[in-house]
Design a protein around this motif. Structure first.
Motif, mmCIF file in Angstrom:
data_model
loop_
_atom_site.group_PDB
_atom_site.id
_atom_site.type_symbol
_atom_site.label_atom_id
_atom_site.label_comp_id
_atom_site.label_asym_id
_atom_site.label_seq_id
_atom_site.Cartn_x
_atom_site.Cartn_y
_atom_site.Cartn_z
ATOM 1 N N PRO A 60 -20.762 14.504 29.826
ATOM 2 C CA PRO A 60 -19.814 14.885 30.883
ATOM 3 C C PRO A 60 -18.656 13.887 30.968
ATOM 4 O O PRO A 60 -18.706 12.799 30.379
ATOM 5 C CB PRO A 60 -20.660 14.855 32.151
ATOM 6 N N THR A 61 -17.638 14.252 31.722
ATOM 7 C CA THR A 61 -16.439 13.416 31.844
ATOM 8 C C THR A 61 -16.796 12.009 32.295
ATOM 9 O O THR A 61 -17.503 11.814 33.291
ATOM 10 C CB THR A 61 -15.450 14.048 32.843
ATOM 11 N N HIS A 62 -16.298 11.019 31.548
ATOM 12 C CA HIS A 62 -16.586 9.615 31.839
ATOM 13 C C HIS A 62 -15.426 8.761 31.341
ATOM 14 O O HIS A 62 -14.645 9.198 30.487
ATOM 15 C CB HIS A 62 -17.901 9.175 31.180
ATOM 16 N N PRO A 63 -15.278 7.540 31.862
ATOM 17 C CA PRO A 63 -14.114 6.723 31.521
ATOM 18 C C PRO A 63 -14.368 5.745 30.367
ATOM 19 O O PRO A 63 -15.504 5.358 30.100
ATOM 20 C CB PRO A 63 -13.861 5.956 32.814
ATOM 21 N N ALA A 79 -16.618 19.904 20.984
ATOM 22 C CA ALA A 79 -15.502 20.251 21.866
ATOM 23 C C ALA A 79 -15.109 19.026 22.690
ATOM 24 O O ALA A 79 -15.949 18.425 23.357
ATOM 25 C CB ALA A 79 -15.887 21.400 22.781
ATOM 26 N N HIS A 80 -13.826 18.678 22.646
ATOM 27 C CA HIS A 80 -13.303 17.485 23.307
ATOM 28 C C HIS A 80 -12.271 17.874 24.358
ATOM 29 O O HIS A 80 -11.423 18.732 24.122
ATOM 30 C CB HIS A 80 -12.650 16.572 22.258
ATOM 31 N N GLN A 81 -12.338 17.197 25.530
ATOM 32 C CA GLN A 81 -11.296 17.299 26.539
ATOM 33 C C GLN A 81 -11.048 15.911 27.107
ATOM 34 O O GLN A 81 -11.983 15.112 27.232
ATOM 35 C CB GLN A 81 -11.691 18.262 27.664
ATOM 36 N N GLN A 96 -11.882 12.858 15.054
ATOM 37 C CA GLN A 96 -10.994 12.697 16.202
ATOM 38 C C GLN A 96 -10.940 11.217 16.551
ATOM 39 O O GLN A 96 -11.950 10.509 16.470
ATOM 40 C CB GLN A 96 -11.454 13.509 17.400
ATOM 41 N N VAL A 97 -9.745 10.745 16.906
ATOM 42 C CA VAL A 97 -9.538 9.333 17.217
ATOM 43 C C VAL A 97 -8.914 9.237 18.601
ATOM 44 O O VAL A 97 -7.870 9.833 18.863
ATOM 45 C CB VAL A 97 -8.619 8.656 16.180
ATOM 46 N N MET A 98 -9.548 8.469 19.479
ATOM 47 C CA MET A 98 -9.029 8.275 20.823
ATOM 48 C C MET A 98 -8.885 6.778 21.086
ATOM 49 O O MET A 98 -9.871 6.034 21.050
ATOM 50 C CB MET A 98 -9.967 8.902 21.854
ATOM 51 N N SER A 99 -7.661 6.357 21.307
ATOM 52 C CA SER A 99 -7.400 4.977 21.708
ATOM 53 C C SER A 99 -7.412 4.942 23.225
ATOM 54 O O SER A 99 -6.481 5.423 23.866
ATOM 55 C CB SER A 99 -6.054 4.514 21.158
ATOM 56 N N ALA A 100 -8.470 4.357 23.794
ATOM 57 C CA ALA A 100 -8.645 4.413 25.239
ATOM 58 C C ALA A 100 -7.621 3.565 25.981
ATOM 59 O O ALA A 100 -7.234 3.890 27.108
ATOM 60 C CB ALA A 100 -10.060 3.978 25.613
ATOM 61 N N GLY A 101 -7.186 2.455 25.380
ATOM 62 C CA GLY A 101 -6.131 1.645 25.955
ATOM 63 C C GLY A 101 -6.364 1.267 27.405
ATOM 64 O O GLY A 101 -7.437 0.804 27.787
ATOM 65 N N SER A 102 -5.341 1.499 28.247
ATOM 66 C CA SER A 102 -5.395 1.095 29.656
ATOM 67 C C SER A 102 -6.348 1.948 30.482
ATOM 68 O O SER A 102 -6.617 1.624 31.635
ATOM 69 C CB SER A 102 -3.984 1.161 30.257
ATOM 70 N N GLY A 103 -6.860 3.029 29.900
ATOM 71 C CA GLY A 103 -7.853 3.829 30.598
ATOM 72 C C GLY A 103 -7.695 5.311 30.348
ATOM 73 O O GLY A 103 -6.579 5.843 30.401
ATOM 74 N N THR A 105 -10.218 9.211 30.646
ATOM 75 C CA THR A 105 -11.492 9.890 30.844
ATOM 76 C C THR A 105 -11.580 11.036 29.845
ATOM 77 O O THR A 105 -10.562 11.628 29.469
ATOM 78 C CB THR A 105 -11.650 10.437 32.273
ATOM 79 N N HIS A 106 -12.813 11.338 29.420
ATOM 80 C CA HIS A 106 -12.977 12.429 28.450
ATOM 81 C C HIS A 106 -14.396 12.970 28.513
ATOM 82 O O HIS A 106 -15.294 12.355 29.092
ATOM 83 C CB HIS A 106 -12.656 11.944 27.027
ATOM 84 N N SER A 107 -14.592 14.143 27.917
ATOM 85 C CA SER A 107 -15.912 14.748 27.780
ATOM 86 C C SER A 107 -16.059 15.263 26.353
ATOM 87 O O SER A 107 -15.062 15.583 25.693
ATOM 88 C CB SER A 107 -16.104 15.906 28.771
ATOM 89 N N GLU A 108 -17.301 15.315 25.881
ATOM 90 C CA GLU A 108 -17.604 15.836 24.546
ATOM 91 C C GLU A 108 -18.809 16.763 24.684
ATOM 92 O O GLU A 108 -19.841 16.350 25.225
ATOM 93 C CB GLU A 108 -17.945 14.706 23.562
#
Length: 238
Positions: A60-63, A79-81, A96-103, A105-108
């Motif tokens: 579920p969605t988390h930071p 599935a990514h959001q 898929q590449v996600m640079s979280a950086g300063s913050g 949230t996402h779900s998979e």
């Protein structure tokens, strides 16, 4: 376990393991409730989780913040959001590449009602904190899909690779039976190789799926496939 090839072998069965029903995961390094002080990471590499997510299951969605996170889908679909407005479904062979950086949230989630999704989730520490979050993907061209060695992630995006904020080159290796691929490790860098499929040999050390080989000694390292096809990820890290 040390070998006479200056490689350290991390066997698949030595990894951490958790089975939540919807998620069966093996941890190469310490993660969540799994703690192993001898395996906290390797240079900037902090996480290699070998995840199998049941149909309809997911995270579920988390930071996250200040981490370069990428997922390599091996089987099924993911599935990514995220809070940047991205909504994508990743298929086998794609990253898929996600640079979280300063913050961010996402779900998979596994969008299938019948098929499991199998993926590698990988985290690398960025070279700078507080960067602007960003999302990108890598998918092989027809030529790259069958190539024995392809650069999939780098700091500079060369050869069509996805970029991360760290001096790290990640190569996807695909070898046919009896085929070999060489990699030269420069002084001051470290090599981590994670075997995904097949039986292989690295400079005289036999490895099986889920095993890893690492070294910080400069030189040439050769991955050779046995009687079956092999797939692996190779990390070249400062």
């Amino acid at each position: 376990m040390k070998t006479n090839t200056d490689l350290t072998i991390r066997r698949s069965g030595e990894r951490g393991h958790v089975d939540h029903g919807w998620l069966d995961s093996r941890f190469t390094f310490s993660f969540a409730d799994y703690y192993d002080p001898s395996h906290m990471g390797f240079r900037s590499l902090r996480v290699i989780n070998d995840d199998r997510v049941a149909p309809g299951g997911g995270f579920p969605t988390h930071p996250h913040r200040d981490m370069e996170i990428f997922s390599y889908v091996l089987d099924g679909a993911l599935a990514h959001q995220d809070s940047m407005g991205n909504a994508r479904t990743i298929k086998p062979g794609q990253i898929q590449v996600m640079s979280a950086g300063s913050g961010v949230t996402h779900s998979e989630f596994n969008p299938s009602s019948t098929e499991m999704v199998h993926l590698l989730q990988i985290w690398i520490i960025p070279n700078q904190r507080g960067l602007t979050p960003r999302y990108t993907e890598w998918a092989p061209s027809a030529e790259q899909d069958s190539a024995s060695k392809v650069l999939v992630i780098s700091a500079d995006g060369r050869d069509g690779s996805a970029t991360i904020a760290q001096d790290a080159d990640i190569w996807r290796l695909k070898l046919q039976p009896g085929e070999s691929s060489a990699h030269t490790l420069a002084p001051g860098r470290g090599l981590w190789l994670h075997l995904i499929r097949g039986q292989a040999d690295v400079n005289g050390a036999g490895i099986s799926p889920g095993d890893a080989a690492s070294t910080e000694r400069p030189g040439e390292y050769i991955l050779s496939a046995g009687d079956e096809a092999v797939e692996a990820l190779l990390f070249d890290l400062r």
